[in-house]
Design an enzyme around this catalytic site. Structure first.
Site, short mmCIF file in Angstrom:
data_model
loop_
_atom_site.label_atom_id
_atom_site.label_comp_id
_atom_site.label_asym_id
_atom_site.label_seq_id
_atom_site.Cartn_x
_atom_site.Cartn_y
_atom_site.Cartn_z
N SER A 103 8.76 2.47 -11.12
CA SER A 103 8.31 3.85 -11.04
C SER A 103 9.50 4.81 -11.16
O SER A 103 10.16 4.80 -12.19
CB SER A 103 7.50 4.03 -9.74
OG SER A 103 6.81 5.24 -9.73
N ASP A 153 -3.10 2.93 -15.34
CA ASP A 153 -2.10 3.64 -14.53
C ASP A 153 -2.26 5.15 -14.76
O ASP A 153 -2.03 5.64 -15.87
CB ASP A 153 -0.70 3.17 -14.96
CG ASP A 153 0.40 3.69 -14.03
OD1 ASP A 153 0.20 4.76 -13.42
OD2 ASP A 153 1.44 3.03 -13.95
N HIS A 184 -1.00 1.83 -11.01
CA HIS A 184 0.44 2.07 -10.91
C HIS A 184 1.14 1.03 -10.03
O HIS A 184 2.36 0.93 -10.03
CB HIS A 184 0.68 3.48 -10.37
CG HIS A 184 2.09 3.96 -10.53
ND1 HIS A 184 2.70 4.10 -11.77
CD2 HIS A 184 3.03 4.33 -9.62
CE1 HIS A 184 3.94 4.54 -11.60
NE2 HIS A 184 4.16 4.69 -10.31
C1 MLT Z 1 8.58 10.00 -11.14
O1 MLT Z 1 8.57 11.06 -10.56
O2 MLT Z 1 9.61 9.39 -11.45
C2 MLT Z 1 7.26 9.45 -11.52
O3 MLT Z 1 6.26 10.39 -11.30
C3 MLT Z 1 6.96 8.21 -10.79
C4 MLT Z 1 6.98 8.42 -9.32
O4 MLT Z 1 5.96 8.82 -8.75
O5 MLT Z 1 8.00 8.20 -8.72
#
Ligand code: MLT
Length: 203
Positions: A103, A153, A184
């Site tokens: 992520s 996702d 996700h």
């Molecule tokens: C981010 O902010 O990098 C993406 O939205 C993934 C997350 O939720 O961290």
């Protein structure tokens, strides 16, 4: 400096696994993944330097999925410099790093690839997004990347996962794209697929 854990592996010829957690995580989170992917490899697990309401991240965002690009570029550079320093401090080869990110951690790993041809020689990206657009890409020939994506996702859409693959391939990287019938979250079947891919290139 970045808060981190370094664990020396039993086989110094293996890549150093650079672990990059998701939003709200810490450098502890992905240690068990490294253990599964390559139990003999050294591990460098890093905590993101940005806090969002107390949650560690690797760069700031303006909203969910909308990145602060100035901070992203700054933090990517900071992480690159940290990797070089860590290689000296912990005596490993800075040209032998494979990133494993989930992520937000996958997004900073992707950003390393979008900015540098020599930050990592491979990357396992669990649920990444396109980190930035409209930057000149480095030559990524010889770099192996694996993307784990969820067909449902809501944060990383199918289009975005495919776009990321295409952009990395156009820069010369070899890219595997793996789909899970999931959202996700990171599932064990995805981790096992990543391990099978890793063993093809880094054994
Ligand atoms: C981010 O902010 O990098 C993406 O939205 C993934 C997350 O939720 O961290």
């Amino acid at each position: 400096m970045m808060q981190h854990i370094f664990r020396k592996g039993t086989n110094s010829e293996k890549p150093v696994l650079l672990l990059l957690h998701g939003t709200g995580g810490t450098e502890q989170d992905l240690l068990s993944l490294a253990e599964i992917v390559d139990p003999e490899a050294s591990v460098l697990s890093v905590r993101g330097n940005v806090l969002e309401n107390g949650m560690p991240r690797f760069f700031k965002r303006l909203a969910e999925g909308v990145f602060d690009e100035e901070d992203l570029v700054f933090r990517t550079k900071e992480l690159k410099a940290f990797l070089e320093q860590a290689a000296t401090d912990h005596q490993f080869d800075a040209s032998n790093i494979v990133a494993i990110g989930y992520s937000n951690g996958a997004n900073i790993a992707a950003s390393l690839l979008f900015h540098y041809d020599d930050a990592v020689k491979g990357a396992i990206l669990h649920h990444p997004m396109v980190p930035i657009r409209n930057v000149p890409m480095p030559d990524l020939a010889g770099i192996h990347v694996w993307i784990g994506a969820g067909a449902n996702d809501p944060i990383c859409t199918q289009e975005e996962s495919t776009e990321l693959q295409k952009r990395l391939e156009e820069a010369g990287a070899s890219v595997g794209l793996h789909w899970e019938n999931a959202g996700h979250q990171l599932t064990m079947s995805e981790v096992k697929a990543a391990k099978a891919w890793y063993e093809q290139y880094f054994k």
